[in-house]
Design a protein around this motif. Sequence first.
Motif, PDB file in Angstrom:
ATOM      1  N   TYR A   1      -3.026   5.438   4.960  1.00  0.00           N
ATOM      2  CA  TYR A   1      -2.006   4.593   5.565  1.00  0.00           C
ATOM      3  C   TYR A   1      -0.983   5.378   6.390  1.00  0.00           C
ATOM      4  O   TYR A   1       0.029   4.827   6.790  1.00  0.00           O
TER       5      TYR A   1
ATOM      6  N   ASP B   1      -9.332   4.933   1.911  1.00  0.00           N
ATOM      7  CA  ASP B   1      -8.293   4.377   2.771  1.00  0.00           C
ATOM      8  C   ASP B   1      -7.195   5.410   3.008  1.00  0.00           C
ATOM      9  O   ASP B   1      -6.998   6.320   2.206  1.00  0.00           O
TER      10      ASP B   1
ATOM     11  N   LYS C   1       0.860  -1.192   0.000  1.00  0.00           N
ATOM     12  CA  LYS C   1       0.000   0.000   0.000  1.00  0.00           C
ATOM     13  C   LYS C   1       0.890   1.233   0.000  1.00  0.00           C
ATOM     14  O   LYS C   1       1.648   1.458   0.947  1.00  0.00           O
TER      15      LYS C   1
END
Length: 137
Positions: free
Chosen positions: A127, A125, A67
């Motif tokens: 991270y 999303d 990711k």
Amino acid sequence: MRIRFLGWLLFIFCTSTIASSGSNLSRYSGNWNWSDAPSDRTFSLKLTIKNFVLTAQYCAVAKNGQKIDCDDEDNPNINGHFERTKSEALVNFSSFFDAHDGVARIELRNNHVIWHVIKNPVGGDFYAPKDAVLNRN
């Protein structure tokens, strides 16, 4: 007459203190990396601070590189401002996975940048770590 003179001295002191604190903040402009990142993650910030205004771009890599929450282009995803008497800023941020409306605190302390997420971004999303202490790159 003496009160007027003292008033001018106070005015000069306050304006020079405010101006110098702004220039002290700008010395934190540059590239910063998460110093104690787990082995499967990285996090970096490219900060620009000018006249108490902060703009930045983060790059977060997670899951052993599976990711990558970054942009190769210059595309700031963090913005906020410092109060004139403080070395921390509340900033809004988004991710490069369509998450938006996140809130974090960036603190400048002892030649480190301290990142703390207050509100996770929504709608996608992200991270970036919740907490990180970054060193100059």
